[in-house]
Motif scaffolding. Structure first.
Motif, short mmCIF file in Angstrom:
data_model
loop_
_atom_site.label_atom_id
_atom_site.label_comp_id
_atom_site.label_asym_id
_atom_site.label_seq_id
_atom_site.Cartn_x
_atom_site.Cartn_y
_atom_site.Cartn_z
N ASP B 129 -4.96 -8.53 7.96
CA ASP B 129 -4.79 -8.55 9.41
C ASP B 129 -3.49 -7.94 9.88
O ASP B 129 -2.98 -8.28 10.93
CB ASP B 129 -4.98 -9.96 9.99
CG ASP B 129 -4.48 -11.04 9.08
OD1 ASP B 129 -3.69 -10.72 8.17
OD2 ASP B 129 -4.85 -12.20 9.28
N HIS B 130 -2.95 -7.01 9.07
CA HIS B 130 -1.71 -6.38 9.51
C HIS B 130 -1.82 -4.86 9.47
O HIS B 130 -2.53 -4.31 8.66
CB HIS B 130 -0.55 -6.81 8.59
CG HIS B 130 -0.31 -8.28 8.62
ND1 HIS B 130 -0.46 -9.07 7.52
CD2 HIS B 130 0.05 -9.09 9.64
CE1 HIS B 130 -0.20 -10.33 7.84
NE2 HIS B 130 0.11 -10.37 9.13
N ILE B 131 -1.07 -4.23 10.39
CA ILE B 131 -1.00 -2.78 10.43
C ILE B 131 0.37 -2.38 9.90
O ILE B 131 1.40 -2.75 10.49
CB ILE B 131 -1.18 -2.26 11.87
CG1 ILE B 131 -2.53 -2.70 12.45
CG2 ILE B 131 -1.02 -0.74 11.93
CD1 ILE B 131 -3.75 -2.16 11.76
N TYR B 132 0.42 -1.70 8.78
CA TYR B 132 1.69 -1.26 8.19
C TYR B 132 1.41 -0.29 7.05
O TYR B 132 0.30 -0.25 6.53
CB TYR B 132 2.49 -2.46 7.66
CG TYR B 132 1.80 -3.19 6.51
CD1 TYR B 132 0.62 -3.91 6.74
CD2 TYR B 132 2.30 -3.14 5.21
CE1 TYR B 132 -0.03 -4.56 5.70
CE2 TYR B 132 1.65 -3.79 4.17
CZ TYR B 132 0.49 -4.50 4.42
OH TYR B 132 -0.17 -5.12 3.39
N LYS B 133 2.42 0.49 6.73
CA LYS B 133 2.33 1.36 5.55
C LYS B 133 3.40 0.91 4.59
O LYS B 133 4.59 0.91 4.92
CB LYS B 133 2.60 2.82 5.94
CG LYS B 133 1.58 3.37 6.92
CD LYS B 133 1.51 4.88 6.90
CE LYS B 133 2.82 5.52 7.22
NZ LYS B 133 2.67 6.99 7.34
N MET B 134 3.01 0.49 3.38
CA MET B 134 4.00 -0.06 2.45
C MET B 134 3.66 0.36 1.03
O MET B 134 2.50 0.33 0.63
CB MET B 134 3.99 -1.59 2.56
CG MET B 134 4.92 -2.28 1.61
SD MET B 134 4.89 -4.06 1.94
CE MET B 134 6.00 -4.63 0.66
N ASP B 135 4.70 0.73 0.31
CA ASP B 135 4.54 1.08 -1.11
C ASP B 135 4.70 -0.18 -1.95
O ASP B 135 5.81 -0.63 -2.22
CB ASP B 135 5.59 2.13 -1.48
CG ASP B 135 5.31 2.71 -2.86
OD1 ASP B 135 4.53 2.08 -3.62
OD2 ASP B 135 5.88 3.76 -3.18
N TYR B 136 3.56 -0.77 -2.35
CA TYR B 136 3.61 -2.00 -3.14
C TYR B 136 4.27 -1.78 -4.49
O TYR B 136 4.79 -2.71 -5.10
CB TYR B 136 2.21 -2.59 -3.34
CG TYR B 136 1.43 -2.86 -2.09
CD1 TYR B 136 2.01 -3.52 -1.00
CD2 TYR B 136 0.10 -2.48 -1.98
CE1 TYR B 136 1.28 -3.77 0.16
CE2 TYR B 136 -0.64 -2.74 -0.83
CZ TYR B 136 -0.05 -3.37 0.24
OH TYR B 136 -0.77 -3.62 1.37
N SER B 137 4.23 -0.53 -4.99
CA SER B 137 4.78 -0.30 -6.33
C SER B 137 6.30 -0.53 -6.33
O SER B 137 6.86 -0.97 -7.32
CB SER B 137 4.44 1.11 -6.82
OG SER B 137 5.14 2.07 -6.07
N LYS B 138 6.93 -0.27 -5.18
CA LYS B 138 8.37 -0.54 -5.10
C LYS B 138 8.64 -2.03 -5.14
O LYS B 138 9.60 -2.49 -5.74
CB LYS B 138 8.95 0.05 -3.80
CG LYS B 138 9.08 1.55 -3.84
CD LYS B 138 9.77 2.04 -2.59
CE LYS B 138 9.82 3.57 -2.60
NZ LYS B 138 9.99 4.09 -1.23
N MET B 139 7.77 -2.78 -4.49
CA MET B 139 7.92 -4.24 -4.48
C MET B 139 7.69 -4.81 -5.88
O MET B 139 8.40 -5.73 -6.31
CB MET B 139 6.93 -4.83 -3.48
CG MET B 139 7.03 -6.34 -3.35
SD MET B 139 5.94 -6.91 -2.02
CE MET B 139 6.04 -8.68 -2.27
N ILE B 140 6.73 -4.24 -6.59
CA ILE B 140 6.45 -4.71 -7.94
C ILE B 140 7.63 -4.37 -8.87
O ILE B 140 8.03 -5.18 -9.71
CB ILE B 140 5.11 -4.12 -8.46
CG1 ILE B 140 3.96 -4.67 -7.62
CG2 ILE B 140 4.90 -4.44 -9.93
CD1 ILE B 140 2.67 -3.89 -7.73
N ALA B 141 8.20 -3.18 -8.66
CA ALA B 141 9.36 -2.79 -9.45
C ALA B 141 10.52 -3.76 -9.20
O ALA B 141 11.22 -4.17 -10.13
CB ALA B 141 9.78 -1.36 -9.11
N PHE B 142 10.70 -4.15 -7.94
CA PHE B 142 11.74 -5.11 -7.56
C PHE B 142 11.47 -6.45 -8.25
O PHE B 142 12.37 -7.08 -8.82
CB PHE B 142 11.72 -5.27 -6.03
CG PHE B 142 12.60 -6.35 -5.47
CD1 PHE B 142 13.92 -6.08 -5.11
CD2 PHE B 142 12.10 -7.64 -5.27
CE1 PHE B 142 14.72 -7.07 -4.58
CE2 PHE B 142 12.91 -8.63 -4.73
CZ PHE B 142 14.22 -8.36 -4.39
#
Lengths: 371, 407
Positions: B129-142
């Motif tokens: 239910d959200h509108i956004y563009k996000m690179d999950y791979s950066k979050m996983i790397a973090f």
């Protein structure tokens, strides 16, 4: 219901030489048309919408862009386990004698022999129309014909290349065929589409090759008119054949007419094309647009009148585009003036440029140019 | 056994989205149309693919038909690969006990087997239910770099609005020490975005113990995350910068669509390297007629515009008749705005017809009592009779209209 007893064959190189500008780096089949399509989308979608699920695409040269466009055939629902899309590029030494259509057909004898469908529908890729081929098949079967040619009735458009004019009996039987005759009045002229029994096609092609006859219209059709029962099917809807830069321009412009769009983009028989996943077109503050066809991915901040804009075209602030056909991903900077311009893909027009053509002679800007 | 996948994403798409009223009457919230050609779920799905996540489970429960059909084989998002791809996971009957998804955590719990098939290291939990563009791979790397057990994406919100969100209080190193659900006096402005990365072996354990606890409501925010924190697991906050909007209400859905028309807002859907994929309609380019006025708008394929539009989002196949005016509004696929109708500050759902001369919604400056003003909503397939008025804030539904007509 999907699937019938017909397979399709599309010739992607036809009359390429008549619009050299557009076919320098591509086939006629991959010439962009109507804001988001390529010419081959029309015969291909017509076939799919008529229940044909096996289509071979014959190529001779410059077919990289065509292959890129067609891919697996997924966009036309032709990426199938049972049948689907078949690319048929030049094959073996057979196709080196005179580079003719008969040779192309001879080179795919194996493909034809291994098919199971009773009929083959042959189509050029230079005509834009929305036709139900099932009706042609019904007509063919009703007459017990060997061959059915598809024609239009009317005056032959100017600069029409090599028109084939048919003399047809009231019952629909073709009596005579003239290639490129002198006519001013109304007549029955071919649309570059015909339906034939598969086995007969193989036999006739073999006969031609064994007699060293390589002209499709004269040797394949004209010579055989009295040997086989050849019938004609009249197509009465909107059709436009691309045979010169002028007819290309006019055909694009004719899409502004609601009646043309209604006939060509029939909801029940949609025209499929490659998917690009662009965002919807975006109009900025101060944009003025009238009587224009605009595809997804365009960003318009200037003025656009009587024009066709393909996917991903940018029109800068203060620019005025009139009577233009602008192909995909071309960018027009701020404060430009364009009138009667046909612009190929990926062109960049820098700030403050002016380009003026005339209705009878639109200016053409080739792919990737920077002005 | 399927080939191992390092990351599996689980997308919670079962919510009704009751605050969207008639818009979610026949479809789940993630299937609500957005931005001229998308549906909300295109954003998390495209983000997954663009981040290199190939395995996505979509948990459905409420009105799944449209969503199921839309996702299909996953081909439009390139999620139809041989050993991975997208799977729709509805609740199902099992040998002994069967249940609907009782809560967000329970939905994942019921699909432990699905996740185990891929033997992943990490599980990413997303919402639809959200509108956004996000690179999950950066979050996983973090997440890997910090050796966390759970990482939660946060975004800075204005402090005065912080009490509407789940707020995370963190130490200097970014580790979380407190969850504050809709706090009256917020200590920080870091709001949870509802995006979690877990080590699968840890999450699996906590899901099982949570399920065994009869007092639990089986929700991530209320139960599982606090339990993990209290047990001393390492939980990190990952800061996201960029456009992010919850589109769970009529107002926020309307605003988020209008954001696409605002050049000062950083939500660019035309970025070549981060495309938002969707199922494309098969329609010709749109046509802008002579006499039409088009400004500040987003127009999809198949539209025919003869009237005037300003700050409008038109979905595929919309027709705007001569003399009709559409301002500050969203018109969903296949709807027709007939001659001289006026639509302003409104959302018109799919295949609706606004009759000749009808007026839908009003401009806020024309309304004295601001409490009476709001975005007007016309539901799926409604036919608004010529010359009638739909008040601001109204919510019209095709069935109610039909009942009224028979009276």
């Amino acid at each position: 219901m999907r699937g019938n007893n017909v397979m399709g064959l599309i010739f992607s190189n036809v009359h390429d030489e008549k619009i050299r500008e557009l076919t320098e780096k591509r086939t006629m089949g991959s010439v962009p048309f109507g804001g988001r399509y390529r010419m081959i989308d029309f015969p291909l979608s017509n076939m799919v919408n008529s229940g044909i699920n096996k289509v071979g695409v014959l190529t001779k040269s410059n077919y990289q862009s065509l292959m890129d466009h067609l891919g697996s055939g997924k966009a036309w629902d032709l990426s199938r386990k049972r049948e689907g899309l078949f690319m048929l590029p030049p094959f073996g030494s057979l196709s080196s004698v005179s580079n003719s259509r008969i040779e192309s057909l001879a080179s795919i004898t194996a493909f034809l022999t291994n098919s199971r469908e009773e009929f083959v529908l042959l189509s050029d890729s230079d005509t834009v129309c929305n036709i139900d081929y099932m009706d042609v098949v019904l007509n063919h079967v009703k007459h017990g014909a060997d061959i059915t040619i598809i024609y239009r009735f009317g005056k032959i458009p100017e600069k029409f290349c090599n028109p084939t004019v048919y003399n047809i009996d009231p019952d629909g039987r073709v009596r005579d065929l003239l290639v490129n005759p002198k006519t001013d009045g109304e007549c029955n002229f071919g649309m570059g589409m015909l339906l034939i029994k598969r086995e007969l096609l193989i036999k006739m092609v073999t006969d031609c090759v064994s007699r060293n006859l390589y002209n499709f219209k004269r040797d394949f059709l004209q010579r055989n008119i009295s040997n086989y029962s050849v019938y004609a099917y009249e197509f009465k809807g909107y059709a436009q054949t691309i045979c010169s830069m002028n007819s290309y321009f006019d055909a694009n412009m004719s899409l502004m007419l609601p009646t043309v769009r209604a006939q060509l983009f029939n909801k029940d028989r949609p025209v499929y094309t490659k998917v690009r996943d662009d965002m919807p077109a975006r109009y900025g503050l101060g944009s003025v647009v009238t009587n224009s066809l605009v595809a997804d991915g365009c960003v318009i901040e200037g003025t656009v009148e009587n024009s066709v804009l393909f996917r991903g075209v940018h029109v800068g602030k203060g620019s005025k585009i009139e009577n233009c056909v602008i192909m995909q991903d071309s960018t027009i900077g701020p404060n430009c003036k364009l009138n009667y311009v046909v612009m190929d893909k990926d062109v960049a027009i820098r700030n403050d440029r002016s380009l003026l053509g005339f209705q009878s002679y639109p200016v053409f800007i080739s792919k990737g140019s920077i002005v | 056994m399927l080939p191992k996948q390092e990351v599996v994403a689980m997308l919670l798409a079962g919510g009704q989205g009751s605050r969207l009223g008639v818009l979610t009457k026949n479809l789940a919230k993630p299937a609500v149309p957005y931005g001229g050609k998308y549906r909300i779920i295109d954003f998390p799905l495209s983000n997954c693919v663009n981040s290199g996540i190939e395995t996505v489970g979509v948990l459905t429960q409420y009105q799944p038909l449209v969503l199921n059909e839309y996702i299909g084989s996953g081909q439009p998002w390139d999620l139809d690969s041989m050993n991975a791809g997208v799977r729709v996971l509805p609740p199902y009957q099992r040998n002994r006990k069967s249940d609907w998804y009782k809560g967000t955590a329970n939905a994942i719990y019921q699909n432990i087997e699905y996740i185990d098939r891929y033997n992943p290291e990490y599980v990413v939990v997303l919402s639809g239910d959200h509108i956004y563009k996000m690179d999950y791979s950066k979050m996983i790397a973090f997440h890997k770099e910090k050796e966390a057990d759970c990482t939660i994406a946060v975004i800075e919100v204005p402090l005065e609005e912080a009490s509407r969100f789940g707020i995370l209080n963190t130490k200097e190193d970014g580790s979380i020490y407190q969850f504050d659900e809709k706090p009256k006096v917020p200590k920080s402005n870091q709001a949870s975005m509802g995006i979690y990365v877990f080590n699968w072996n840890k999450l699996r354990k906590y899901l099982e113990s949570d399920e065994a606890n009869p007092k639990s409501s089986n929700d991530f925010g209320k139960d599982v995350l606090p339990t993990m924190l209290n047990s001393g697991e390492r939980m990190m906050a990952y800061r996201f910068e960029g456009y992010w909007k919850d589109v769970g209400t009529i107002d926020s859905l309307w605003e988020s669509n209008m954001d696409l028309l605002n050049p000062n807002i950083e939500l660019d859907l035309s970025e070549e390297s981060w495309k938002i994929y969707s199922r494309n309609p098969v329609m010709p380019p749109h046509y802008i007629a002579k006499g039409a006025k088009v400004q500040n708008s987003l127009v999809a394929e198949g539209c025919n515009v003869y009237g005037e539009i300003d700050f409008a989002v038109l979905f595929a196949g919309v027709y705007i008749a001569p003399g009709a005016v559409v301002k500050d509004s969203i018109i969903m696929p296949g709807s027709r705005i007939e001659e001289n109708a006026i639509v302003q500050y409104a959302i018109v759902s799919e295949n609706a017809v606004i009759g000749k001369g009808a007026v839908v919604g009003a401009r806020p400056e024309d309304i004295e009592n601001k409490d009476e003003w709001g975005v007007a909503v016309v539901g799926d397939g409604c036919v608004i009779a010529p010359g009638t008025t739909v008040l601001p804030k109204a919510m019209i539904d095709a069935e109610t209209l039909a009942e009224e007509a028979t009276k």
